[in-house]
Design an enzyme around this catalytic site. Structure first.
Site: not given
Length: 268
Positions: A17, A39, A100-101, A125, A156, A160, A167
Site C-alpha cells: 500500500m 522500520r 492500518t487494519t 478501508n 482477500h 492477509k 472492512t
C-alpha cells in the site's frame, strides 16, 4: 498567489500500500511527497521512494524528522507501529490518516487521545466505494429490521493476517448502527459442525483467503422469499491509494478531532 502543495509523508513506504500511494502521488495535483518511512532494518531503507519522485528522496526510518516537514502523514503500516505514528504526528503538529487494519480497543483509545491535539482520519478501508457501501448497509439495516438476516462475506489475498477484514467489521458496525444494537453482542464470526439454527438478529461473517485478491466484500440481507446483495469488488490497490490521497487532501489543515471517510464524502 500560487497555493503551496500539501506535503505528504508515507509510513510503511516499503509495503504494497505504501508503494501504491507513492506511485499515485506523482500524478496527484496539489500534493507532494515530502518523506517516506519504513522500520529500521527494512530492505527498502535507503532506496529511492518510488518512480515519479526525485532519486534523492529515499525511504528512511526517522519518522520524527519526516513528521516535522509534513502536513499529513499517511500510515498503512502495522498496529504495533501505531503508537509511534501518533506520537510523531503530535510532536510534528501534522495530521494523520490511518489505514492500518487489525486495530484493537487500545489502539482506538490511543487515537481518541491523539485526536484532542491533531486531526486524525482513521479508516478500515479508504475506498470511496466502500465508504458509500457502508452508508447503504446502515440505511438498509435500519429500514428492513431484524427479521432480515444479515451476512457479510469477504475475500482477500493469501498473505492477509487478520480476519474478518477491517472492512467487513466496519460494514458490520454499519449494519449494527442501523439496527441500534452492539455488534460485539450481535455477531457470529464462524460456524462449524452442528451449530443449530441461525440466531435471529445476529450479523454473520465469513472470511475467504486465496491468491492475490485485493478485496471483495458482499453484504447479504435475506428474508422469506427475497434477498438483497450489496457488493464491492476491489480490482487493484490503486483505489485505496486514491481514496487515501483524497482523504489526506481533505484532512490537511483541519482542526483537531477524529474523522472518517464518510466526512470526506460529506455523508454525515
Amino acid at each position: 498567489m500560487t497555493k503551496k502543495p500539501i506535503r505528504i509523508g508515507v509510513l510503511g513506504a516499503g509495503g504494497r500500500m505504501g508503494q501504491a500511494i507513492i506511485g499515485a502521488l506523482s500524478d496527484w495535483p496539489g500534493l507532494t511527497l515530502a518523506g517516506a518511512v519504513e522500520r529500521a532494518g527494512h530492505a527498502s531503507c535507503g532506496r529511492p521512494a518510488g518512480p515519479g519522485h526525485p532519486e534523492t528522496l529515499t525511504i528512511c526510518s526517522n519518522i520524527g524528522a519526516i513528521a516535522h516537514k509534513c502536513d499529513v502523514l499517511i500510515d498503512f503500516s502495522v498496529p504495533a507501529a501505531l503508537a509511534v505514528s501518533l506520537e510523531a504526528a503530535q510532536e510534528g503538529r501534522c495530521a494523520l490518516l490511518i489505514g492500518t487494519t487489525g486495530l484493537e480497543a487500545e489502539h482506538h483509545a490511543a487515537i481518541d487521545a491523539a485526536a484532542r491535539d491533531i486531526a486524525v482520519l482513521q479508516a478500515a478501508n479508504t475506498s470511496l466505494g466502500v465508504t458509500l457501501l457502508a452508508r447503504l448497509v446502515e440505511q438498509a439495516a435500519r429500514a428492513l429490521g431484524p427479521d432480515w438476516d444479515i451476512e457479510i462475506a469477504e475475500l482477500h489475498h493469501r498473505l492477509k493476517v487478520d480476519a474478518p477484514s477491517g472492512t467487513a467489521l466496519a460494514l458490520g458496525e454499519a449494519a449494527a448502527t442501523g439496527r441500534g444494537v452492539d455488534l460485539a453482542t450481535h455477531s457470529d464470526r464462524g460456524r462449524d459442525g452442528i451449530t443449530g439454527t441461525r440466531v435471529e438478529g445476529q450479523i454473520g461473517f465469513a472470511s475467504l483467503r486465496g491468491g492475490s485478491a485485493a478485496g471483495d466484500h458482499m453484504v447479504l440481507l435475506a428474508s422469506e422469499g427475497e434477498r438483497i446483495e450489496l457488493w464491492h469488488r476491489a480490482e487493484n490497490r490503486s483505489i485505496f491509494a486514491r481514496g487515501a490521497l483524497r482523504g489526506a487532501q481533505w484532512l490537511a489543515g483541519r482542526k483537531p478531532g477524529r474523522y472518517a471517510m464518510a466526512d470526506v464524502l460529506e455523508l454525515r
